[in-house]
Motif scaffolding. Structure first.
Motif, short mmCIF file in Angstrom:
data_model
loop_
_atom_site.label_atom_id
_atom_site.label_comp_id
_atom_site.label_asym_id
_atom_site.label_seq_id
_atom_site.Cartn_x
_atom_site.Cartn_y
_atom_site.Cartn_z
N ASP A 158 0.86 -1.18 -0.04
CA ASP A 158 0.14 0.18 0.04
C ASP A 158 0.80 1.22 -0.10
O ASP A 158 0.41 2.22 -0.51
CB ASP A 158 -0.88 0.05 1.27
N GLU A 159 2.02 1.18 0.40
CA GLU A 159 2.86 2.35 0.53
C GLU A 159 3.51 2.58 -0.86
O GLU A 159 4.35 3.57 -0.93
CB GLU A 159 4.00 2.25 1.56
N ILE A 160 3.73 1.46 -1.65
CA ILE A 160 4.27 1.71 -2.97
C ILE A 160 3.62 2.40 -3.87
O ILE A 160 2.46 2.17 -4.21
CB ILE A 160 4.79 0.28 -3.45
N MET A 161 4.32 3.43 -4.60
CA MET A 161 3.65 4.24 -5.95
C MET A 161 4.11 3.75 -7.14
O MET A 161 3.30 3.06 -7.71
CB MET A 161 4.34 5.45 -5.64
N PHE A 162 5.43 3.43 -7.40
CA PHE A 162 5.78 2.81 -8.48
C PHE A 162 7.07 2.48 -8.56
O PHE A 162 8.14 2.72 -7.65
CB PHE A 162 5.59 3.87 -9.86
N PHE A 163 7.55 1.77 -9.81
CA PHE A 163 9.04 1.20 -9.78
C PHE A 163 9.48 1.84 -11.00
O PHE A 163 8.88 1.86 -12.01
CB PHE A 163 9.19 -0.24 -9.89
N GLU A 164 10.77 2.21 -10.83
CA GLU A 164 11.37 3.09 -12.24
C GLU A 164 12.74 2.37 -12.52
O GLU A 164 13.60 2.08 -11.77
CB GLU A 164 11.32 4.39 -11.99
N SER A 165 12.90 2.11 -13.85
CA SER A 165 14.33 1.65 -14.33
C SER A 165 15.41 2.83 -14.06
O SER A 165 15.19 3.81 -13.86
CB SER A 165 14.46 1.33 -15.88
N LYS A 171 19.14 -2.29 -12.57
CA LYS A 171 19.01 -1.88 -11.17
C LYS A 171 17.52 -0.93 -11.39
O LYS A 171 17.24 -0.42 -12.32
CB LYS A 171 20.07 -0.75 -10.83
N LEU A 172 16.88 -0.82 -10.19
CA LEU A 172 15.44 -0.18 -10.14
C LEU A 172 15.51 0.75 -9.13
O LEU A 172 16.32 0.65 -8.27
CB LEU A 172 14.44 -1.23 -9.83
N ILE A 173 14.66 1.61 -9.12
CA ILE A 173 14.38 2.68 -8.13
C ILE A 173 13.01 2.28 -7.82
O ILE A 173 11.94 2.58 -8.54
CB ILE A 173 14.34 4.05 -8.57
N LEU A 174 12.61 2.17 -6.43
CA LEU A 174 11.32 2.05 -5.88
C LEU A 174 10.86 3.31 -5.22
O LEU A 174 11.56 3.70 -4.32
CB LEU A 174 11.45 0.92 -4.86
N HIS A 175 9.76 3.91 -5.80
CA HIS A 175 9.12 5.11 -4.91
C HIS A 175 8.20 4.52 -4.21
O HIS A 175 7.01 3.92 -4.54
CB HIS A 175 8.61 5.80 -6.24
N THR A 176 8.09 5.10 -3.09
CA THR A 176 6.92 4.73 -1.84
C THR A 176 6.44 6.28 -1.56
O THR A 176 6.84 7.22 -2.27
CB THR A 176 7.67 4.33 -0.44
N LYS A 177 5.59 6.37 -0.64
CA LYS A 177 4.81 7.53 -0.48
C LYS A 177 5.84 8.66 -0.01
O LYS A 177 5.65 9.82 -0.12
CB LYS A 177 3.80 7.40 0.71
N GLY A 226 1.61 12.72 -5.35
CA GLY A 226 1.92 13.68 -6.43
C GLY A 226 3.32 13.38 -7.31
O GLY A 226 3.45 14.03 -8.26
N ALA A 227 3.76 12.18 -7.04
CA ALA A 227 4.86 11.54 -7.79
C ALA A 227 4.41 11.39 -9.23
O ALA A 227 3.18 10.82 -9.47
CB ALA A 227 5.40 10.41 -7.20
N ILE A 228 5.13 11.32 -10.29
CA ILE A 228 4.74 11.13 -11.83
C ILE A 228 5.42 9.91 -12.43
O ILE A 228 6.67 9.70 -12.35
CB ILE A 228 4.96 12.62 -12.60
N ALA A 229 4.58 9.09 -12.97
CA ALA A 229 5.39 8.03 -13.88
C ALA A 229 4.88 8.22 -15.31
O ALA A 229 3.79 8.94 -15.40
CB ALA A 229 4.69 6.75 -13.20
#
Length: 245
Positions: A158-165, A171-177, A226-229
């Motif tokens: 529930d805290e996860i927004m998105f994953f980004e390359s 390697k990945l970047i995990l964006h949480t709240k 407010g994060a953007i994917a």
């Protein structure tokens, strides 16, 4: 979530037979699964997976497809799109079963075509097992287990927004709240972890439950923090269908 079933068989009569086995059992069970695609062409199946990411799928494949892509190779290509999908081989060639180990496709079953009654029973059994395993794993996956240099972290989904390359390979970047975490992994693997995760772009997997707005003009997804994917145009319709109603 509904179990998506795919069939790839080059023999028209055998293809129709497999379709009837699957559809009849779905009718008996009263739903919970659907025959998503039935084809004699492995390329058609792979093209479908390119544009329709699957999170709960069962693949019934012939080994000898009379095509440059045989069933074993097809299974390895499916694995690049669907890490956790269940694969069944239905074939006339018992001696080729060892190839499933050589190519490391982790087949669920290897069924010979010489006994129609056995084909029916084992396909039905595999359908039941695939659904049961998925439901069980979905119940357990309320957290995402993440390996970092500091150890293992359990992130609430529930805290996860998105994953980004990441710009660095593998390697990945995990964006949480409230934060971002860099780790080693692949988006193909991530997209199969939760039914809430959706591969919307070559570089992004979003949590559908945390989407605030999809801007079709700018091809951006605004998350609740407010994060953007980013999203590719051909994925917009599928994402709207995947979002919680």
């Amino acid at each position: 979530m509904t179990l998506s079933i795919f069939i790839c068989e080059d023999d028209p009569k055998q293809l129709k037979y497999m379709e009837s086995v699957v559809c009849d059992y779905i009718a008996i069970k009263g739903g919970g699964a659907e025959l998503t695609l039935s084809t004699s062409n492995p390329t058609e199946l792979l093209n479908y997976l390119e544009t329709h990411p699957c999170q709960n799928a069962l693949y019934i494949l012939d080994v000898d497809l009379q095509h440059e892509i045989n069933g074993i190779v097809l299974a390895t290509k499916i694995r690049k799109h669907d890490t956790f999908g269940k694969i069944i081989f239905v074939t006339s060639y018992a001696e080729l079963s060892h190839l499933t180990f050589r190519y490391k496709v982790e087949a669920m079953d290897y069924i010979l075509k010489d006994n129609k009654e056995e084909i029916i029973e084992r396909i039905k059994e595999c359908m039941d097992i695939a659904q049961a395993r998925y439901k069980d794993s979905a119940l357990k996956k309320d957290h995402y287990k993440l390996k970092t240099g500091d150890g293992i972290r359990n992130i609430p989904i529930d805290e996860i927004m998105f994953f980004e390359s990441h710009h660095m390979s593998h390697k990945l970047i995990l964006h949480t709240k409230s934060t971002r975490i860099e780790f080693y992994g692949s988006l193909n693997e991530v997209s199969g972890v939760s039914p809430d995760f959706f591969r919307c772009h070559k570089s992004f997997v979003v949590n559908t439950k945390n989407i605030r707005f999809i801007n079709k003009t700018t091809r951006e997804i605004e998350m609740i923090n407010g994060a953007i994917a980013l999203i590719t145009p051909k994925k917009i319709k599928d994402l709207l269908e995947a979002m919680p109603k």
